[in-house]
Design a protein around this motif. Structure first.
Motif, PDB file in Angstrom:
ATOM      1  N   PHE A  66      33.360  42.863  46.192  1.00  0.00           N
ATOM      2  CA  PHE A  66      34.128  43.462  44.913  1.00  0.00           C
ATOM      3  C   PHE A  66      34.549  42.183  43.989  1.00  0.00           C
ATOM      4  CE2 PHE A  66      37.710  43.149  47.848  1.00  0.00           C
ATOM      5  CZ  PHE A  66      38.849  42.415  46.919  1.00  0.00           C
ATOM      6  N   ILE A  67      34.669  41.184  44.384  1.00  0.00           N
ATOM      7  CA  ILE A  67      35.074  39.927  43.618  1.00  0.00           C
ATOM      8  C   ILE A  67      34.052  39.721  42.579  1.00  0.00           C
ATOM      9  CG2 ILE A  67      35.562  37.415  43.330  1.00  0.00           C
ATOM     10  CD1 ILE A  67      37.950  38.892  44.438  1.00  0.00           C
ATOM     11  N   PRO A  68      32.906  39.493  42.748  1.00  0.00           N
ATOM     12  CA  PRO A  68      31.769  39.543  41.756  1.00  0.00           C
ATOM     13  C   PRO A  68      31.767  40.652  40.621  1.00  0.00           C
ATOM     14  CG  PRO A  68      31.047  38.858  43.935  1.00  0.00           C
ATOM     15  CD  PRO A  68      32.261  39.391  44.149  1.00  0.00           C
ATOM     16  N   VAL A  69      32.092  41.665  41.116  1.00  0.00           N
ATOM     17  CA  VAL A  69      32.237  42.958  40.501  1.00  0.00           C
ATOM     18  C   VAL A  69      33.182  42.852  39.663  1.00  0.00           C
ATOM     19  CG1 VAL A  69      32.635  45.518  40.403  1.00  0.00           C
ATOM     20  CG2 VAL A  69      31.123  44.432  42.151  1.00  0.00           C
ATOM     21  N   ALA A  70      34.564  42.549  39.913  1.00  0.00           N
ATOM     22  CA  ALA A  70      35.659  42.257  39.019  1.00  0.00           C
ATOM     23  C   ALA A  70      35.444  41.191  38.176  1.00  0.00           C
ATOM     24  CB  ALA A  70      36.719  41.754  40.006  1.00  0.00           C
ATOM     25  N   GLU A  71      34.824  39.980  38.444  1.00  0.00           N
ATOM     26  CA  GLU A  71      34.261  38.716  37.468  1.00  0.00           C
ATOM     27  C   GLU A  71      33.376  39.580  36.333  1.00  0.00           C
ATOM     28  OE1 GLU A  71      32.646  36.096  40.071  1.00  0.00           O
ATOM     29  OE2 GLU A  71      34.724  35.053  40.198  1.00  0.00           O
ATOM     30  N   GLU A  72      32.397  40.243  36.733  1.00  0.00           N
ATOM     31  CA  GLU A  72      31.271  40.844  36.015  1.00  0.00           C
ATOM     32  C   GLU A  72      31.906  41.872  34.870  1.00  0.00           C
ATOM     33  OE1 GLU A  72      27.979  41.888  37.975  1.00  0.00           O
ATOM     34  OE2 GLU A  72      27.701  39.974  38.929  1.00  0.00           O
ATOM     35  N   GLY A  73      32.952  42.601  35.400  1.00  0.00           N
ATOM     36  CA  GLY A  73      33.512  43.730  34.774  1.00  0.00           C
ATOM     37  C   GLY A  73      34.634  43.545  33.938  1.00  0.00           C
ATOM     38  N   GLY A  74      34.929  42.241  33.815  1.00  0.00           N
ATOM     39  CA  GLY A  74      36.149  41.913  33.026  1.00  0.00           C
ATOM     40  C   GLY A  74      37.471  42.141  33.468  1.00  0.00           C
ATOM     41  N   LEU A  75      37.369  42.294  35.023  1.00  0.00           N
ATOM     42  CA  LEU A  75      38.777  42.678  35.838  1.00  0.00           C
ATOM     43  C   LEU A  75      39.457  41.587  36.383  1.00  0.00           C
ATOM     44  CD1 LEU A  75      37.576  46.074  37.377  1.00  0.00           C
ATOM     45  CD2 LEU A  75      38.888  46.013  35.198  1.00  0.00           C
ATOM     46  N   ILE A  76      38.595  40.446  36.584  1.00  0.00           N
ATOM     47  CA  ILE A  76      39.256  39.312  37.512  1.00  0.00           C
ATOM     48  C   ILE A  76      40.639  38.816  37.053  1.00  0.00           C
ATOM     49  CG2 ILE A  76      38.040  37.553  36.130  1.00  0.00           C
ATOM     50  CD1 ILE A  76      38.191  37.895  40.101  1.00  0.00           C
TER      51      ILE A  76
END
Length: 251
Positions: A66-76
């Motif tokens: 989920f961390i890469p998803v957060a990075e790619e989705g602008g949620l990080i």
């Protein structure tokens, strides 16, 4: 060429991205704290804040997913800020409960490092919870620091000026540059668990770890090894002069 697996992966990423947007508001995220101990004496001197996601339907979702998803989705940025504030608030609670001060290590993403307001944000959080800056340690991966080394140096310098510590995480696995290493204002190198895992049997891993420890020592930096799981690993690291360790052998 298109495969069914690509479709499944895309749907999974979309599902995670949508669910992660609500995870913070629904209190699905938690922070676990893994102790960091001294090699000499096994004394706890710090903890690393590790974010975990417990989804009501899907169960525990790995940060590696989920961390890469957060990075790619602008949620990080929002996620990183929440982890940082949660960790600092936990430190305040521990102090109020009478526990001795510890170093709180928190990971910083590339997006956060590009935020010029990060030092001011951290300063506000520390003052809000009345935590001395010296007890906060920010961990940056090698690849993050080297993505824009000039900007990284500037931000590291500003953070160090406030008293916050800086550590380079996963050292030896990214695009390291020893010329920049001496310019970065850091206090610690973190030896990646990929080197630690096989030191009982792998001569090359032992040689790499020994070299990192000697280099760090000559530069006046501390070293910490992650992923320590056996007494054999502990004894080797202790013999080589590694300062600190963390891993399932301890907690």
């Amino acid at each position: 060429f298109f495969t069914a697996e690509m479709q499944e992966n895309s749907l999974r990423v979309l599902q995670l991205n949508n669910a992660l947007r609500h995870a913070l508001q629904r209190n699905q995220l938690t922070v676990h704290y893994q102790p960091q101990v001294t090699t000499a004496g096994n004394r706890i001197i710090g903890v690393e804040a590790l974010v975990r996601w417990q989804h009501p339907e899907w169960g525990m979702i790995s940060p590696a997913e989920f961390i890469p998803v957060a990075e790619e989705g602008g949620l990080i940025s929002a996620l990183g800020e929440w982890v940082l504030e949660t960790a600092i608030a936990q430190m305040r609670q521990w102090l109020d409960n009478g526990l001795p001060p510890l170093i709180m290590a928190v990971n910083i993403s590339a997006v956060q490092l590009r935020n010029a307001e990060l030092p001011a944000l951290i300063d506000r959080m520390l003052k809000t919870f009345d935590i001395a800056p010296a007890f906060l340690e920010l961990e940056l991966t090698e690849s993050v620091a080297m993505h824009d080394p000039q900007a990284a140096m500037k931000l590291m310098s500003e953070l160090q000026d406030t008293g916050v510590r800086i550590a380079i995480d996963d050292f030896g696995t990214g695009y390291s540059s020893l010329s920049y290493l001496k310019k970065f204002r850091i206090s610690k190198l973190k030896i990646d668990q990929s080197f630690v895992r096989d030191i009982d049997i792998d001569h090359e891993d032992r040689a790499i770890i020994s070299a990192i420890i000697r280099m760090a020592s000559s530069l006046g930096l501390k070293t910490i090894a992650e992923g320590v799981e056996t007494t054999g690993q502990l004894e080797f690291l202790r013999h080589q002069g590694c300062d600190e360790m963390q891993g399932y052998l301890f907690s």
